[in-house]
Design a protein around this motif. Structure first.
Motif, PDB file in Angstrom:
ATOM      1  N   TYR A  57       7.060 -13.265  10.457  1.00 57.94           N
ATOM      2  CA  TYR A  57       6.219 -12.481  11.352  1.00 57.94           C
ATOM      3  C   TYR A  57       5.382 -11.454  10.732  1.00 57.94           C
ATOM      4  O   TYR A  57       4.488 -11.634  11.500  1.00 57.94           O
ATOM      5  CB  TYR A  57       7.552 -11.772  12.054  1.00 57.94           C
ATOM      6  N   VAL A  58       5.611 -10.691   9.267  1.00 54.26           N
ATOM      7  CA  VAL A  58       4.634  -9.694   9.384  1.00 54.26           C
ATOM      8  C   VAL A  58       3.208 -10.357   8.480  1.00 54.26           C
ATOM      9  O   VAL A  58       2.439 -10.271   8.651  1.00 54.26           O
ATOM     10  CB  VAL A  58       4.945  -8.097   8.035  1.00 54.26           C
ATOM     11  N   LYS A  59       4.000 -11.757   7.835  1.00 59.46           N
ATOM     12  CA  LYS A  59       2.782 -12.264   6.446  1.00 59.46           C
ATOM     13  C   LYS A  59       1.689 -11.942   6.345  1.00 59.46           C
ATOM     14  O   LYS A  59       1.020 -11.518   5.538  1.00 59.46           O
ATOM     15  CB  LYS A  59       2.026 -13.339   7.742  1.00 59.46           C
ATOM     16  N   SER A  60       2.935 -10.802   5.199  1.00 58.36           N
ATOM     17  CA  SER A  60       2.423  -9.789   4.286  1.00 58.36           C
ATOM     18  C   SER A  60       3.616  -9.222   3.753  1.00 58.36           C
ATOM     19  O   SER A  60       3.769  -8.432   3.350  1.00 58.36           O
ATOM     20  CB  SER A  60       0.912  -9.145   4.081  1.00 58.36           C
ATOM     21  N   TYR A  61       3.213  -9.172   1.790  1.00 64.01           N
ATOM     22  CA  TYR A  61       4.092  -8.462   1.252  1.00 64.01           C
ATOM     23  C   TYR A  61       3.360  -7.105   0.723  1.00 64.01           C
ATOM     24  O   TYR A  61       4.352  -6.755   0.316  1.00 64.01           O
ATOM     25  CB  TYR A  61       4.664 -10.033   0.067  1.00 64.01           C
ATOM     26  N   GLN A  62       2.302  -7.469   1.016  1.00 64.70           N
ATOM     27  CA  GLN A  62       1.817  -5.616   0.788  1.00 64.70           C
ATOM     28  C   GLN A  62       1.743  -4.726   1.526  1.00 64.70           C
ATOM     29  O   GLN A  62       2.452  -3.568   1.196  1.00 64.70           O
ATOM     30  CB  GLN A  62       0.154  -6.106   0.731  1.00 64.70           C
ATOM     31  N   ILE A  63       2.248  -5.010   2.347  1.00 60.90           N
ATOM     32  CA  ILE A  63       3.287  -3.268   3.387  1.00 60.90           C
ATOM     33  C   ILE A  63       4.070  -2.990   2.890  1.00 60.90           C
ATOM     34  O   ILE A  63       4.718  -2.474   3.516  1.00 60.90           O
ATOM     35  CB  ILE A  63       3.457  -4.246   4.792  1.00 60.90           C
ATOM     36  N   CYS A  64       5.329  -4.030   1.767  1.00 60.30           N
ATOM     37  CA  CYS A  64       7.049  -3.668   1.585  1.00 60.30           C
ATOM     38  C   CYS A  64       6.101  -2.319  -0.092  1.00 60.30           C
ATOM     39  O   CYS A  64       6.904  -2.507  -0.306  1.00 60.30           O
ATOM     40  CB  CYS A  64       7.084  -5.152   0.883  1.00 60.30           C
ATOM     41  N   VAL A  65       4.715  -2.197   0.038  1.00 58.32           N
ATOM     42  CA  VAL A  65       4.754  -1.866  -1.577  1.00 58.32           C
ATOM     43  C   VAL A  65       4.212  -0.067  -0.287  1.00 58.32           C
ATOM     44  O   VAL A  65       3.015   0.148   0.427  1.00 58.32           O
ATOM     45  CB  VAL A  65       3.895  -1.721  -2.294  1.00 58.32           C
ATOM     46  N   CYS A  66       5.006   1.386  -0.684  1.00 60.39           N
ATOM     47  CA  CYS A  66       4.644   2.528  -0.284  1.00 60.39           C
ATOM     48  C   CYS A  66       3.185   2.638  -1.043  1.00 60.39           C
ATOM     49  O   CYS A  66       3.386   3.307  -2.089  1.00 60.39           O
ATOM     50  CB  CYS A  66       5.414   2.900  -0.331  1.00 60.39           C
ATOM     51  N   PRO A  67       2.035   3.493  -0.542  1.00 60.36           N
ATOM     52  CA  PRO A  67       0.821   3.709  -1.284  1.00 60.36           C
ATOM     53  C   PRO A  67       0.720   5.115  -1.791  1.00 60.36           C
ATOM     54  O   PRO A  67       0.253   5.165  -3.072  1.00 60.36           O
ATOM     55  CB  PRO A  67      -0.253   3.971  -0.440  1.00 60.36           C
ATOM     56  N   SER A  68       2.417   5.936  -1.621  1.00 58.38           N
ATOM     57  CA  SER A  68       2.691   7.038  -2.716  1.00 58.38           C
ATOM     58  C   SER A  68       4.123   6.844  -3.625  1.00 58.38           C
ATOM     59  O   SER A  68       4.105   7.430  -4.371  1.00 58.38           O
ATOM     60  CB  SER A  68       3.186   8.384  -1.374  1.00 58.38           C
TER      61      SER A  68
END
Length: 187
Positions: A57-68
Motif C-alpha cells: 500500500y505504501v510502496k516505500s521503505y524510505q517513509i519508515c525512517v524519520c529525518p530527525s
C-alpha cells in the motif's frame, strides 16, 4: 526552522503509513495489520513486521525512517527468507507500533477490528521510537502501570515531543508530558 521541517516530514511519513494501514484494513474486513507475523510453519522464521505488511500500500521503505533520527533502528532477527517474499533482509525503522492496537498474529483477519476501539481518534497506533520495542498506549497517569507510555521507547526527537499516528489516520505532535493521556484498543 530546520527541526520544524524535519518534524513536518516525519508527520508526512506517519500520514503515509496511516493511509497504508487504512487501505490494509479495507482489504481485511476493517481489521488492523498485526505488529508482526511469522510466515513459517509453526510460528517460525521468516518474521515480517507491520512495515513489511503495509508495503503493498505504501510502496516505500524510505517513509519508515524519520529525518530527525540520526541512527534509525535496524532489525534483522529471524529475517532469513524474507527476500523471497519481496522484503529486505534488514528492516530499518524509526517507528514502533502499539501492540494493544495491532497485536501480533497471522495475516488473515485476526487483527483488532476498528469497531473494537473505544475511540479511534484517541488511540495511538504508531509513534516515533528509539527501538523496535512494542508498546501499549494505556489511558493512565500512573508510570508504574503496565504499558505506561513514558519517555521510553518513545523518542522525543522533535523539540521535546514526538509524532503520533492515531487509529483514525490523523497525525499529531505531542509534548512528552502528554503521552499518557491517550487511550488503547478495547477502552
Amino acid at each position: 526552522a530546520r527541526e520544524n521541517a524535519r518534524r513536518a516530514s516525519c508527520m508526512s511519513n506517519l500520514k503515509q503509513m496511516g493511509l497504508g494501514i487504512m487501505q490494509y484494513t479495507q482489504d481485511y474486513d476493517e481489521r488492523m495489520p498485526p505488529t508482526y507475523s511469522y510466515y513459517g510453519a509453526g510460528g517460525t522464521a521468516p518474521l515480517v513486521w507491520w512495515e513489511d505488511i503495509t508495503q503493498p500500500y505504501v510502496k516505500s521503505y524510505q517513509i519508515c525512517v524519520c529525518p530527525s533520527q540520526s541512527t534509525p533502528y535496524t532489525y534483522n532477527y529471524a529475517r532469513t527468507g524474507v527476500s523471497a517474499l519481496g522484503y529486505p533482509d534488514t528492516l530499518t525503522t524509526s517507528y514502533s507500533a502499539n501492540e494493544e492496537a495491532m497485536p501480533p498474529g497471522s495475516l488473515s483477519n485476526t487483527g483488532t477490528s476498528l469497531a473494537a476501539f473505544a475511540s479511534t481518534s484517541t488511540t495511538i497506533i504508531i509513534t516515533d521510537s528509539n527501538t523496535m520495542e512494542i508498546w501499549g498506549a494505556y489511558n493512565t497517569d500512573d508510570p508504574s502501570a503496565p504499558g505506561y507510555v513514558g519517555p521510553s521507547p518513545i523518542d522525543k526527537r522533535h523539540m521535546d515531543g514526538a509524532n503520533f499516528l492515531f487509529a483514525d489516520g490523523h497525525v499529531k505532535w505531542l509534548k512528552q508530558t502528554r503521552y499518557q493521556q491517550w487511550t488503547r484498543a478495547g477502552g
